[in-house]
Enzyme design. Structure first.
Site, PDB file in Angstrom:
ATOM      1  N   LYS A  90       0.816  -1.303   0.080  1.00  0.00           N
ATOM      2  CA  LYS A  90       0.045  -0.105  -0.033  1.00  0.00           C
ATOM      3  C   LYS A  90       0.854   1.054   0.016  1.00  0.00           C
ATOM      4  O   LYS A  90       0.422   2.288  -0.523  1.00  0.00           O
ATOM      5  CB  LYS A  90      -1.099   0.092   1.153  1.00  0.00           C
ATOM      6  N   GLU A 112      -9.965   5.405   2.941  1.00  0.00           N
ATOM      7  CA  GLU A 112     -10.997   4.587   3.343  1.00  0.00           C
ATOM      8  C   GLU A 112      -9.987   3.063   3.745  1.00  0.00           C
ATOM      9  O   GLU A 112      -8.792   3.281   3.055  1.00  0.00           O
ATOM     10  CB  GLU A 112     -11.822   3.926   2.636  1.00  0.00           C
ATOM     11  N   SER A 378       1.552  -9.443  -1.194  1.00  0.00           N
ATOM     12  CA  SER A 378       1.487  -8.470  -0.833  1.00  0.00           C
ATOM     13  C   SER A 378       1.653  -7.898   0.472  1.00  0.00           C
ATOM     14  O   SER A 378       1.535  -6.478   0.617  1.00  0.00           O
ATOM     15  CB  SER A 378       0.047  -8.173  -1.542  1.00  0.00           C
TER      16      SER A 378
END
Length: 396
Positions: A90, A112, A378
């Site tokens: 991220k 969010e 990830s």
């Protein structure tokens, strides 16, 4: 086949800008600013500095020897996005968008989050760059990801708990959009996945494409121009599209793995591309989990980050053009893959990433030893150990 920056915001019939009039100026400002800065040398230099010196890029491409030998067949490599600052991919996107927000003169960032990793990465980027951060998160997700809520608070970020709807990611996005409509002048909405109205899906893809570009560079070191197969989990789809996009024009087999939850036949899942239909949500035309009346269905996944009833529009396009195959993994398969990787390699994966591991394990044994499978890991699984512990006690 690559779609670079579609002026109409479309990937075939998918994508677009389904937004209220009040957001049109903000979206137009965002698009023009991104087009202005995306190739600006000083912007690229600053982003590269933070990606390398702050976030820790490049991430390794690790040969999972023990796992590969245990399964048999193809060699399995892990793209270690879990080693980035914050523990997930991220940060690639939050640093890019936060720097863009600063260039645009915005002082307040809203976001969010579902699993909490995007919220944490937003809080980190904002702390680093001197921006105010506020994050919307569904009540159910704040409970199962309470460690990440505390991390966001530690980083000076205010977490808004969303108690409407299913109290998950969908509802957090709804509230963030409402906030943005009310505060467009000083506020930047830092969307975490490759979803939403144009230009977000393209912008997030571009910031995350560093994953796939690095994989291609790293494959050359082991004597291959590209992987035989590449696999990533898909919720909204940012880590997946970032992995896939640089390989679209190669002959790499590309597989996205959705959350089958308790099984596709039960209806308790989040497998949008496997079981959904076309519709509009959060400013985009894409595949959705909806009923015959067009009402969004409640979703289920053991992983908070994949618990979303839609998917990025570029994934919908890649599904319909059959360039990418979208499989799914059940909660049970995911937990088994989580435990397997942890025990064989000493790497604890995020439950989201464990979906991709589950499918890699399934197909590796059917392939040749000369074949390579790259799985984008990830994120790391610190945030999920309590969920796994509870599931194992109840089911194993």
């Amino acid at each position: 086949m690559k779609i670079k920056f579609p002026k109409d915001g479309r990937f075939g019939e998918f994508g677009g800008k389904y937004i209220p009039e009040t957001l049109v100026p903000a979206i137009e400002e965002l698009e023009s600013s991104y087009l202005r800065y995306k190739n600006d040398q000083s912007f690229k230099k600053e982003l590269n500095y933070y990606l390398t010196e702050y976030a820790g890029r490049p991430t390794p491409l690790y040969y999972a020897k023990n796992l590969s030998e245990k399964i048999g067949g193809a060699k399995i490599y892990l793209k270690r996005e879990d080693l980035l600052h914050g523990g997930a991919h991220k940060i690639n996107n939050t640093l890019g968008q936060a720097l863009l927000a600063k260039r645009m003169g915005k002082t307040r960032i809203i976001a969010e989050t579902g699993a909490g990793q995007h919220g944490v990465a937003t809080a980190m980027a904002c702390a680093c760059l001197g921006l105010k951060a506020e994050v919307y998160m569904g009540l159910r997700d704040t409970v199962r990801q309470r460690l990440n809520v505390f991390r966001m608070n530690l980083l000076g970020c205010h977490v808004h708990t969303v108690e409407s709807g299913s109290q998950t990611l969908k509802d957090a996005i709804n509230e963030a959009i409402r906030d943005w409509i009310t505060n467009v002048n000083d506020t930047y909405y830092l969307l975490g996945s490759a979803v939403g109205p144009h230009p977000y899906p393209v912008m997030v893809r571009d910031f995350q494409s560093i994953i796939g570009r690095e994989i291609l560079q790293q494959m050359k070191k082991i004597g291959k121009s590209h992987p035989d197969t590449v696999i990533a989990c898909v919720g909204g789809g940012s880590n997946a599209i970032g992995t896939f996009y640089p390989m679209i024009d190669t002959d790499t087999e590309i597989i996205g793995v959705e959350a089958a939850g308790e099984g596709l036949e039960t209806g308790h899942h989040s497998a949008t591309l496997n079981a959904g239909s076309k519709g509009v949500l959060h400013g985009m035309m894409t595949y959705l989990l909806q009923d015959t009346e067009g009402q969004i269905k409640e979703t289920h996944s053991i992983s908070a980050g994949l618990d979303y009833p839609g998917v990025g529009p570029e994934h919908s396009y890649l599904k319909d053009t059959r360039r990418v195959r979208y499989a799914s993994a059940t909660d049970d398969e995911v937990i088994r893959a989580f435990l397997l990787l942890t025990k064989t390699e000493g790497i604890i994966p995020a439950l989201e990433s464990a979906h991709a591991i589950a499918h890699a394990v399934k197909i590796a044994k059917k392939k040749q030893k000369s074949d390579s499978i790259v799985v984008t890991l990830s994120g790391r699984g610190d945030k999920d150990v309590e969920v796994v512990e509870e599931y194992v006690k109840k089911n194993f």
